[in-house]
Write a protein that holds these residues in place. Sequence first.
Motif, PDB file in Angstrom:
ATOM      1  N   PRO A 104      15.998   0.929   1.471  1.00 10.15           N
ATOM      2  CA  PRO A 104      15.280  -0.348   1.387  1.00 10.15           C
ATOM      3  C   PRO A 104      15.626  -1.265   2.537  1.00 10.15           C
ATOM      4  O   PRO A 104      16.738  -1.217   3.066  1.00 10.15           O
ATOM      5  N   SER A 144       3.356  -6.615  -0.655  1.00 12.84           N
ATOM      6  CA  SER A 144       4.522  -7.091  -1.368  1.00 12.84           C
ATOM      7  C   SER A 144       4.570  -8.616  -1.372  1.00 12.84           C
ATOM      8  O   SER A 144       5.062  -9.233  -2.304  1.00 12.84           O
ATOM      9  N   TYR A 174       8.157   0.521  -4.770  1.00 11.07           N
ATOM     10  CA  TYR A 174       9.464  -0.052  -4.450  1.00 11.07           C
ATOM     11  C   TYR A 174      10.439   1.038  -4.019  1.00 11.07           C
ATOM     12  O   TYR A 174      10.225   2.229  -4.248  1.00 11.07           O
ATOM     13  N   LEU A 224      11.015  -4.188  -2.770  1.00 13.92           N
ATOM     14  CA  LEU A 224       9.583  -3.889  -2.699  1.00 13.92           C
ATOM     15  C   LEU A 224       9.254  -3.223  -1.368  1.00 13.92           C
ATOM     16  O   LEU A 224       9.889  -3.476  -0.345  1.00 13.92           O
ATOM     17  N   ARG A 225       8.219  -2.398  -1.385  1.00 17.70           N
ATOM     18  CA  ARG A 225       7.770  -1.737  -0.159  1.00 17.70           C
ATOM     19  C   ARG A 225       6.266  -1.536  -0.232  1.00 17.70           C
ATOM     20  O   ARG A 225       5.672  -1.576  -1.327  1.00 17.70           O
TER      21      ARG A 225
END
Length: 708
Positions: free
Chosen positions: A26, A37, A658, A61-62
Motif C-alpha cells: 500500500p 479513492s 484496497y 485504498l487503491r
Amino acid sequence: MDESTTGIITTTEESVVEKPELSLVPPPASEPVDSHSQSHSELTTEELVAKSIAPIKKHFLRPPPLRASSNDAVSQTTANAAPAPSQSSFVKDKKSKRQLKRERRQDQKSSKNICPLIAKTGDITSCPYNDKCRFSHDVEGFKAQKPEDIEGECPFLDSEEPCPYGLACRFLGTHKSKDKDGVLGGKKKMSDECNGLNKDVQKLLWKNKMKFPKADAKLKALGLLGKAKSKTKIVEEKEEDETVPGTCHVTDGNGVSEVNGDLDTKLESAEVPEEDDLDIKVGSDEPPMKKPKSVIEENGNSAKANNGDVTFMEKVVGESCIQTEPEAGMDVTTPEGDRSLKLHPREKKIIDFREKLYLAPLTTVGNLPFRRVCKVLGADVTCGEMAMCTNLLQGQASEWALLRRHSSEDLFGVQICGAYPDTVARAMELIDQECTVDFIDINMGCPIDIVVEKGAGSALLNKPMRIKSIIEAASGTVDKPITVKVRTGFFEGKNRIDSLITDIGNWGASAVTIHGRSRQQRYSKLANWDYVYQCARKAPDALQVMGNGDVFSYLDWNTRKADCPELATCMIARGALIKPWIFTEIKEQRHWDITSGERLNILKDFVRLGLEHWGSDTKGVETTRRFLLEWLSYTCRYIPVGLLDVIPQRLNWRPPSYYGRDDLETLMVSDSAADWVRISEMLLGKVPDGFTFAPKHKSNAYDRAENG
C-alpha cells in the motif's frame, strides 16, 4: 491465539510459504490517492455505512484493477488457457450419451488411468481381472506421463496401511517404503470416516427392490400410501400385500455427479416425482419403470435365471427389512387399539441445541474437510450438505457421499430434501438403517429454482398440508430427532411460518431453523430477525427455534440471544464461509485480527484434510483444488479488522478496492479468480494446462441496490 485454543494454527507468519512476486504494497498514508479513492474518501464514515460500503482506512485504498472480476460468467485463469469455444461450436460438437460413454471408457484404458490395485501394490500381477480390467496396466507409460510430485508430505504417510494411491500418489517421493517405488505406508489408522453405502444395499436400490417396512407402515397409517399412483403403475388393492412394500417411486436415472459437491449435475438427476406421474422420467425418452413384482414372482423368475440371485435376495432383504416388520407394525395402530405403543414426539430422544454453535449445511462448500476445519475452530454442531431424497433412493454414490461423517463430528446431522411424504419417509428409514447420525434435518427452505420447480424446498411453504404429511411420516418412521429448516415464506411480505410454528412442533419436529428471509428475497436485504423472534415466542416449549441470517461476529450472536431468550441458538452459514474462525471469536468474545499467515495455515489444513478425503492422486488433487477455489470465492470477502474504521464488518458491506497489510493479504482479498488460482498453486502445485475456474455460487448479497 495459542495452539491449545484453536488446534489448527500451528505455525507463525514467519513460516508462510514463499510469497509471490507482487507489487501490492500500500502507498504511504501521506501519498494522494486516485480519483476513484478520492470520491470514496469524500464520504464520511457514517455515509459509507449508510450506503453499505465498507469504511476502510483511507491509506489502504487503491484504484480498482483493470481486469475481470469473479462476478464474470467465466474467468480466464491462466495465460496459456485455451480460448472459450463459441456457442456455435458447442452445438456443432454436441455428442450423444453413447459416444461420451465410449470416450470415457477409452480414456480409462489410457496410460494415465492406471489400475488402482497395480498402483497400490506396484505389482502388475495383482489385478485379478488381467486383460479384462477397464483400467490401464501400463506402469511405465503411467510413470512417463505422470505430473511432477507436489511439495509436501503424503496425507497417508502416518497410516498403518500403505497409501491407497501408491504409484498414483502425487507425494510419491515422501513414501516410507522398503522398495524403490515407495508403496508402503506408516503407522496410524487410515480413515476415521463413516456412513458409506453398502454395496448390496446399493444394488437393491438400483434394481428398485429395496423394502421400507417402517416407512410404508407409517404412510399406510396416515392414509398416504398409494395416493398418487402413476398412470403406468396401477396395482389392485387385493394384490397390495403381495407387492414389495418398499418399491421406491423414483426413476432409474443415469446422471451421477462427478464429486459430492457438484450441485448442478446432482440436481439435474434429482427427478422429484409429480403427483400424477411418479415414474416417468422427465426430459427422457426412456420408457417408464415396470410394475413392481411380488416377492414370490420375483424370486420365481430369479430362480429360473440364476439360483444364486434368489439366495442373495433372501439374505439381504430378509436381514435388512423383514426382521424389522414387527417393530414397524407398532406404528400401525387403530384409533382405539395399541396407541400406547407408539412413541409420542416428546418421548423421543431430544438434542439440546441451546447455546451451541451450529454450522449450517452449506451446498458445495460445506464438505467434510471444511466441516473438520470448523470443528477445530470451535463449531459444536455440524450438518452435511443437502441431499435429494430421490437420488438417495436411487443409490447414487455421489449423493451418498454427502452423508459422510468424520469421527471428530461429535454432534452431526444430515439434511435431506424431498417433495412428497413417501420419498422423504423412505429416505429417512434408509439413512437410519445405513448411517450413524444424531439428527435428520428436512430442508423446506431451499430457494434453488430446479428444486422449487419439482415441488421441494421453498415450494413446500405454499403447501402446509404437505408439510404436515412429510413431518408426520418422517417422525413416525425413525426415532432420531427430526429438525426442519424453513424461510419466512415464499413471497416477500407474505410471511407464514408464525401461523405454522405451533403445528410444526405438534407434527413431530424437535427443532426448527428459521432463515429470516423469504424465498423471493433470496439474499437481498438484511434478515428479518424481528419476525424470527416473533416465531420463537409463539413456539411451544418442546420445539426449539433456531435463527439464521447475517450472524457475522460475536456481537451479532450476543445481540440475537439477548433480544430473544426464547431463541435456542443461531445457525451460522455465510459468516462461517467468509471467516470460519467466527466460532473462535464467539467463544472467546473478541474480534480476531487474523494475519495473512494464520489464514494461509487454515487453508493448508483444509488442503491436507481434502487430500485425505478426496485422494492424493491427480484426480483427488484437482478435486481438492476445485473445492478450495469455491471456498476462496467467499473468503475474499473478509476485510481484515485492522483495515476498518468501523468494527465489526457487516455481511452486506461492499468493499472498495484496497491493499492489504502485506502482499499475501492483498492477494487473499482479491476478487479475481486468477488470484484464487495463484493461491491454490501455492498449496497444490501448478494447475493443468487450459485450466479455468468460475464459482458456482454467485450470491447477490451485495450486488443488489436494495441492500443499502
